[in-house]
Write a protein that holds these residues in place. Structure first.
Motif, PDB file in Angstrom:
ATOM      1  N   LYS A   1      40.252  35.741  37.311  1.00  0.00           N
ATOM      2  CA  LYS A   1      41.360  35.790  38.264  1.00  0.00           C
ATOM      3  C   LYS A   1      42.675  36.063  37.556  1.00  0.00           C
ATOM      4  O   LYS A   1      43.525  36.831  38.050  1.00  0.00           O
ATOM      5  CB  LYS A   1      41.451  34.453  39.024  1.00  0.00           C
ATOM      6  CG  LYS A   1      40.270  34.132  39.908  1.00  0.00           C
ATOM      7  CD  LYS A   1      40.060  35.160  41.011  1.00  0.00           C
ATOM      8  CE  LYS A   1      41.195  35.149  42.017  1.00  0.00           C
ATOM      9  NZ  LYS A   1      40.968  36.098  43.125  1.00  0.00           N
TER      10      LYS A   1
ATOM     11  N   GLN B   1      41.967  40.299  37.658  1.00  0.00           N
ATOM     12  CA  GLN B   1      42.242  40.569  39.067  1.00  0.00           C
ATOM     13  C   GLN B   1      43.684  40.248  39.447  1.00  0.00           C
ATOM     14  O   GLN B   1      44.498  41.130  39.636  1.00  0.00           O
ATOM     15  CB  GLN B   1      41.287  39.735  39.950  1.00  0.00           C
ATOM     16  CG  GLN B   1      39.836  40.193  39.896  1.00  0.00           C
ATOM     17  CD  GLN B   1      38.964  39.407  40.864  1.00  0.00           C
ATOM     18  OE1 GLN B   1      39.270  38.271  41.221  1.00  0.00           O
ATOM     19  NE2 GLN B   1      37.874  40.023  41.302  1.00  0.00           N
TER      20      GLN B   1
ATOM     21  N   THR C   1      31.215  38.590  36.386  1.00  0.00           N
ATOM     22  CA  THR C   1      31.251  37.464  37.322  1.00  0.00           C
ATOM     23  C   THR C   1      32.019  36.319  36.696  1.00  0.00           C
ATOM     24  O   THR C   1      31.694  35.870  35.587  1.00  0.00           O
ATOM     25  CB  THR C   1      29.830  36.991  37.666  1.00  0.00           C
ATOM     26  OG1 THR C   1      29.064  38.109  38.148  1.00  0.00           O
ATOM     27  CG2 THR C   1      29.863  35.895  38.730  1.00  0.00           C
TER      28      THR C   1
ATOM     29  N   VAL D   1      33.763  34.673  41.363  1.00  0.00           N
ATOM     30  CA  VAL D   1      34.563  35.862  41.680  1.00  0.00           C
ATOM     31  C   VAL D   1      33.906  37.026  40.964  1.00  0.00           C
ATOM     32  O   VAL D   1      33.448  36.890  39.820  1.00  0.00           O
ATOM     33  CB  VAL D   1      36.036  35.687  41.238  1.00  0.00           C
ATOM     34  CG1 VAL D   1      36.732  34.666  42.110  1.00  0.00           C
ATOM     35  CG2 VAL D   1      36.152  35.285  39.775  1.00  0.00           C
ATOM     36  N   ARG D   2      33.828  38.148  41.591  1.00  0.00           N
ATOM     37  CA  ARG D   2      33.109  39.278  41.019  1.00  0.00           C
ATOM     38  C   ARG D   2      34.009  40.520  40.971  1.00  0.00           C
ATOM     39  O   ARG D   2      34.848  40.739  41.845  1.00  0.00           O
ATOM     40  CB  ARG D   2      31.850  39.600  41.836  1.00  0.00           C
ATOM     41  CG  ARG D   2      30.799  38.501  41.798  1.00  0.00           C
ATOM     42  CD  ARG D   2      29.570  38.892  42.598  1.00  0.00           C
ATOM     43  NE  ARG D   2      28.569  37.832  42.568  1.00  0.00           N
ATOM     44  CZ  ARG D   2      27.643  37.697  41.635  1.00  0.00           C
ATOM     45  NH1 ARG D   2      27.591  38.578  40.642  1.00  0.00           N
ATOM     46  NH2 ARG D   2      26.773  36.713  41.685  1.00  0.00           N
ATOM     47  N   THR D   3      33.744  41.290  39.932  1.00  0.00           N
ATOM     48  CA  THR D   3      34.425  42.579  39.796  1.00  0.00           C
ATOM     49  C   THR D   3      33.538  43.489  38.965  1.00  0.00           C
ATOM     50  O   THR D   3      32.625  43.021  38.263  1.00  0.00           O
ATOM     51  CB  THR D   3      35.804  42.419  39.132  1.00  0.00           C
ATOM     52  OG1 THR D   3      36.486  43.672  39.161  1.00  0.00           O
ATOM     53  CG2 THR D   3      35.676  41.954  37.679  1.00  0.00           C
TER      54      THR D   3
ATOM     55  N   TYR E   1      35.868  31.745  35.608  1.00  0.00           N
ATOM     56  CA  TYR E   1      36.462  32.347  36.800  1.00  0.00           C
ATOM     57  C   TYR E   1      37.986  32.380  36.712  1.00  0.00           C
ATOM     58  O   TYR E   1      38.648  33.274  37.259  1.00  0.00           O
ATOM     59  CB  TYR E   1      35.994  31.622  38.066  1.00  0.00           C
ATOM     60  CG  TYR E   1      36.659  30.302  38.331  1.00  0.00           C
ATOM     61  CD1 TYR E   1      37.789  30.213  39.161  1.00  0.00           C
ATOM     62  CD2 TYR E   1      36.179  29.125  37.759  1.00  0.00           C
ATOM     63  CE1 TYR E   1      38.397  29.000  39.403  1.00  0.00           C
ATOM     64  CE2 TYR E   1      36.790  27.912  38.002  1.00  0.00           C
ATOM     65  CZ  TYR E   1      37.896  27.847  38.823  1.00  0.00           C
ATOM     66  OH  TYR E   1      38.508  26.650  39.065  1.00  0.00           O
TER      67      TYR E   1
ATOM     68  N   LYS F   1      41.236  34.766  52.524  1.00  0.00           N
ATOM     69  CA  LYS F   1      41.630  34.260  51.206  1.00  0.00           C
ATOM     70  C   LYS F   1      41.724  32.722  51.190  1.00  0.00           C
ATOM     71  O   LYS F   1      42.525  32.159  50.464  1.00  0.00           O
ATOM     72  CB  LYS F   1      42.992  34.846  50.811  1.00  0.00           C
ATOM     73  CG  LYS F   1      43.057  36.368  50.800  1.00  0.00           C
ATOM     74  CD  LYS F   1      42.146  36.949  49.722  1.00  0.00           C
ATOM     75  CE  LYS F   1      42.255  38.469  49.653  1.00  0.00           C
ATOM     76  NZ  LYS F   1      41.367  39.041  48.619  1.00  0.00           N
TER      77      LYS F   1
ATOM     78  N   SER G   1      36.899  40.643  53.196  1.00  0.00           N
ATOM     79  CA  SER G   1      37.791  40.792  52.034  1.00  0.00           C
ATOM     80  C   SER G   1      39.202  40.299  52.330  1.00  0.00           C
ATOM     81  O   SER G   1      39.971  40.015  51.410  1.00  0.00           O
ATOM     82  CB  SER G   1      37.827  42.262  51.600  1.00  0.00           C
ATOM     83  OG  SER G   1      38.294  43.086  52.661  1.00  0.00           O
TER      84      SER G   1
ATOM     85  N   ASP H   1      35.543  34.496  45.758  1.00  0.00           N
ATOM     86  CA  ASP H   1      34.595  35.332  46.504  1.00  0.00           C
ATOM     87  C   ASP H   1      33.477  34.484  47.116  1.00  0.00           C
ATOM     88  O   ASP H   1      32.932  34.827  48.158  1.00  0.00           O
ATOM     89  CB  ASP H   1      33.979  36.382  45.579  1.00  0.00           C
ATOM     90  CG  ASP H   1      35.007  37.401  45.098  1.00  0.00           C
ATOM     91  OD1 ASP H   1      36.046  37.536  45.761  1.00  0.00           O
ATOM     92  OD2 ASP H   1      34.768  38.034  44.050  1.00  0.00           O
TER      93      ASP H   1
ATOM     94  N   SER I   1      30.552  31.734  51.504  1.00  0.00           N
ATOM     95  CA  SER I   1      31.326  32.949  51.225  1.00  0.00           C
ATOM     96  C   SER I   1      32.179  33.316  52.432  1.00  0.00           C
ATOM     97  O   SER I   1      31.917  32.864  53.551  1.00  0.00           O
ATOM     98  CB  SER I   1      30.389  34.106  50.873  1.00  0.00           C
ATOM     99  OG  SER I   1      29.550  34.418  51.975  1.00  0.00           O
TER     100      SER I   1
END
Length: 507
Positions: free
Chosen positions: A455, A459, A366, A348-350, A451, A328, A325, A466, A314
């Protein structure tokens, strides 16, 4: 007088714990071929120890013993066995006959181990008993013979392979006077025929009619000759049947196997109990090994469920890095073509509001790859999981965990093929998964999407991730794989600010 057996300065020491017992000390004896010798002495004086050394049943602790001029110390165990088999005959106080065999079979036993052919063996095992006066008792077993007859069987057995040297250990000790006299007369006849006869006894009366008396008294040896003896010279000790020859081995096997079967049949209860104990022992070992292997596999399976063989890569130089954060540079290709990788999933999480019908709940969304379940050792309860095509096409499909399914569908309705709203994005439920049992009680509400869909639709279009979760191959140590991630030649190490650690570690 030509020496047949020569003992020079021989000692024999036995060790019983910390105690040292000197059975023989510095003994020197020379016995010519054709002599009739008595070795006498009280019990415990070392007579039997001396006889065992003379018969190559034991070896001296020091000194030299020569048979026919050849040192026994230089012989291998097989050569000593051949010497005993071809040239020595033993007569024991308690006969040592095999109770399951007839008198003829007991007589023939030495020839079986010598590999003598059946015809020659049969002829000799019948002629010797007739010569010794029990030819009419050949089919009788030892318990059907008198003591004197049993001792004559043992004498015939001693002569079966030639027996140029006869060693008799208290041959009359277990016999009545008449039977004892018969056995002594037989010994004298053997001596007359040219055999070298050595009698070990404590009875001086038995030793009174021999050529020579060797007396052991209080550790000292006295050697006196009672009469002159004309000897027959030094015999040749060439072994005409080499140890280990294939024909002899085959004959021994063919003869010994039926004897073993007869012995087992005679003692059925003992044979049954022996076989039963062997079966129980083998079964116990197999069960213990199987139980241990099963426990090991189960432990490995459970450890796999805890993520013991996974690495999480990560952004961030350490856990809790506030600048994580802004990094990238983590992409899917960072785990490509690595030897330590069994499978890998991007993440990737949100957070989003999940709505179905009149129910609306906040949940973690996720984005994952098609190997997510394998990497994390998760179980699919219903439906299907994402395919490679689903991920590449950014399909709006969802797999929810069992807790989310229970929340949105409380009446045991099937969640499959229903539409959820994640924010304003509709997704089709295609499967339900369950977390490991250890985490099921406190698992959060969770929705999995490809994912690429997270994205691209929730997002933004950038390709950074992530995290990457890697399942390490079974043949690779997890710690070694963790170090490999940080090597300069590793793709994930090209980017500064990436943290690799094992889930559950203190990194």
């Amino acid at each position: 007088m030509t020496a047949l057996l020569e003992i020079e300065n021989v000692s024999r020491v036995f060790h019983a714990g910390e105690e040292t017992i000197m059975a023989l000390a510095g003994v020197s004896i020379s016995i010519a071929g054709g002599e009739l010798v008595a070795i006498v002495g009280a019990s415990g004086s070392g007579k039997t120890t001396l006889m065992n050394i003379l018969g190559c049943l034991d070896q001296p602790s020091s000194g030299d013993y020569r048979v026919g001029g050849r040192s026994v110390a230089g012989l291998t165990a097989d050569n000593r066995a051949a010497l005993r088999r071809e040239h020595f005959g033993f007569i024991f106080q308690h006969y040592q006959l095999l109770g399951t065999l007839s008198a003829a079979d007991n007589v023939a036993m030495p020839a079986v181990y010598a590999g003598l052919d059946a015809g020659s063996r049969r002829e000799r095992s019948t002629s010797l008993p007739r010569r010794l006066g029990f030819g009419d008792r050949l089919d009788h077993r030892p318990n059907q013979l008198s003591g004197g007859q049993q001792q004559r069987v043992s004498i015939a057995r001693a002569l079966m392979n030639g027996g140029r040297i006869i060693l008799a250990d208290e041959p009359t000790g277990a016999l009545d006077r008449k039977s004892g006299e018969t056995v002594l007369d037989t010994s004298k006849e053997l001596h007359t025929d040219g055999h070298t006869v050595i009698i070990v006894t404590h009875d001086m009366e038995i030793a009174s009619d021999v050529d020579r008396i060797i007396e052991i008294r209080e550790g000292r040896f006295s050697d006196r000759r009672t009469r002159d003896q004309k000897t027959n010279g030094r015999p040749s000790f060439h072994d005409s049947r080499p140890v280990g020859s294939l024909p002899a081995f085959r004959r021994r096997l063919v003869e010994a196997f039926p004897m073993a079967i007869r012995s087992m049949a005679t003692h059925r209860v003992r044979t049954f109990l022996t076989m039963l104990s062997i079966i129980i022992g083998i079964a116990a070992v197999v069960a213990a090994v199987g139980f241990g292997e099963g426990a090991r596999q189960e432990l490995l399976r459970k450890l796999g469920g805890f993520g013991a063989s996974t690495l999480l890569i990560s952004p961030g130089r350490y856990l809790g890095d506030e600048d994580a954060s802004s990094i990238k540079t983590l992409v899917v290709s960072d785990a490509d073509d690595q030897s330590y990788v069994d499978s890998v999933t991007p993440e990737v999480r949100t957070s989003a509001q999940i709505r179905f019908g009149h129910t609306s709940v906040p949940a973690t969304v996720t984005g994952v790859g098609q190997d997510y379940l394998r990497v994390n050792a998760l179980k699919l309860l219903k439906g299907s999981f994402f395919s490679v095509e689903t991920v590449s096409e950014r399909s709006q499909e969802a797999v929810i965990n069992d807790r989310m399914a229970a929340t949105l569908f409380p009446n045991d309705e099937s969640p499959l093929r229903n539409i959820l709203l994640i924010g304003r994005v509709p997704v089709l439920i295609v499967g339900v998964f369950a977390p490991p049992p250890a985490f099921r009680s406190n698992s959060p509400l969770e929705v999995l999407l490809p994912y690429t869909a997270v994205k691209g639709r929730l997002q933004g279009a950038d390709s950074s991730l992530d995290a990457l979760t890697v399942r390490v191959a079974d043949s690779v140590d997890t710690t070694v794989a963790e170090r490999a991630v940080g090597r300069p030649d590793n793709s994930s190490a090209r980017h500064e600010g990436l943290l690799c650690f094992q889930p559950g570690s203190s990194a």
